[in-house]
Design a protein around this motif. Structure first.
Motif, PDB file in Angstrom:
ATOM      1  N   UNK A  32       0.927  -0.713  -0.329  1.00 12.35           N
ATOM      2  CA  UNK A  32      -0.051   0.159   0.082  1.00 12.35           C
ATOM      3  C   UNK A  32       1.119   1.521   0.141  1.00 12.35           C
ATOM      4  N   UNK A  33      -0.041   2.107  -0.566  1.00 15.31           N
ATOM      5  CA  UNK A  33       0.786   3.428  -1.268  1.00 15.31           C
ATOM      6  C   UNK A  33       1.593   4.387   0.720  1.00 15.31           C
ATOM      7  N   UNK A  34       2.014   5.472   1.293  1.00 19.80           N
ATOM      8  CA  UNK A  34       2.700   5.892   1.795  1.00 19.80           C
ATOM      9  C   UNK A  34       1.509   6.403   2.129  1.00 19.80           C
ATOM     10  N   UNK A  35       1.433   6.182   3.737  1.00 24.63           N
ATOM     11  CA  UNK A  35       0.151   7.117   4.116  1.00 24.63           C
ATOM     12  C   UNK A  35      -1.317   6.566   3.999  1.00 24.63           C
ATOM     13  N   UNK A  36      -1.658   4.978   3.136  1.00 27.10           N
ATOM     14  CA  UNK A  36      -2.701   4.634   2.593  1.00 27.10           C
ATOM     15  C   UNK A  36      -3.135   3.855   3.806  1.00 27.10           C
ATOM     16  N   UNK A  37      -3.845   2.938   3.969  1.00 23.40           N
ATOM     17  CA  UNK A  37      -4.645   1.917   4.405  1.00 23.40           C
ATOM     18  C   UNK A  37      -5.840   1.463   3.634  1.00 23.40           C
ATOM     19  N   UNK A  38      -5.279  -0.230   3.168  1.00 23.41           N
ATOM     20  CA  UNK A  38      -6.729  -0.578   2.266  1.00 23.41           C
ATOM     21  C   UNK A  38      -7.327  -1.810   3.099  1.00 23.41           C
ATOM     22  N   UNK A  39      -8.521  -1.108   3.093  1.00 25.48           N
ATOM     23  CA  UNK A  39      -9.450  -2.174   4.090  1.00 25.48           C
ATOM     24  C   UNK A  39     -10.144  -3.572   2.517  1.00 25.48           C
TER      25      UNK A  39
END
Length: 113
Positions: A32-39
C-alpha cells in the motif's frame, strides 16, 4: 491486525473483484502507498491475506477473511491475496488522513453530484 486511525477517511474504493476480473497485481506481492490503509472487504466466499515482513521477507501473517469480514493492510505493508473459493467477491477501500493531499487530490477527481 492493524486498525484504521479515526482521523482517516475513505477516499477511494475498487470495483468488486472476482476470480474472473481480479487485477493480477493483487495476487502477487505488492504494498500500500505511504499514508494509506487498505481495507479488504469480502462480500462472498473466502479470501486469504498474506502479510510479509518486507519485500523479500517471510510470511508474517496469514488471515482467512470470510464473507462479511474485513482485514486491514497498513501503509507500505507488503501483502498479497489468494481466492479460497470460486465464488469469492471482495472490494478494497482505501483510507488516508482526512486533510491529506491524497484525499484532496481524489476528491477533486470525483465528478460533482
Amino acid at each position: 491486525m492493524a486498525t484504521i486511525p479515526t482521523d482517516f477517511v475513505n477516499y477511494k474504493s475498487t470495483a468488486i473483484f472476482t476470480p474472473e476480473n481480479i487485477p493480477k497485481m493483487f495476487l502477487h506481492l505488492h504494498n500500500t502507498r505511504v499514508g494509506v490503509y487498505g481495507e479488504i472487504c469480502v462480500s462472498q466466499g473466502q479470501l486469504k491475506f498474506y502479510g510479509f515482513s518486507d519485500r523479500r521477507g517471510d510470511i508474517e501473517q496469514e488471515i482467512i477473511i470470510n464473507a462479511g469480514d474485513t482485514a486491514i493492510s497498513p501503509p507500505q505493508y507488503w501483502h498479497k491475496v489468494e481466492f479460497l473459493t470460486a465464488d469469492t467477491q471482495f472490494q478494497v477501500c482505501f483510507y488516508a488522513q482526512k486533510n491529506s493531499q491524497i484525499v484532496r487530490d481524489n476528491l477533486n477527481e470525483r465528478s460533482p453530484e
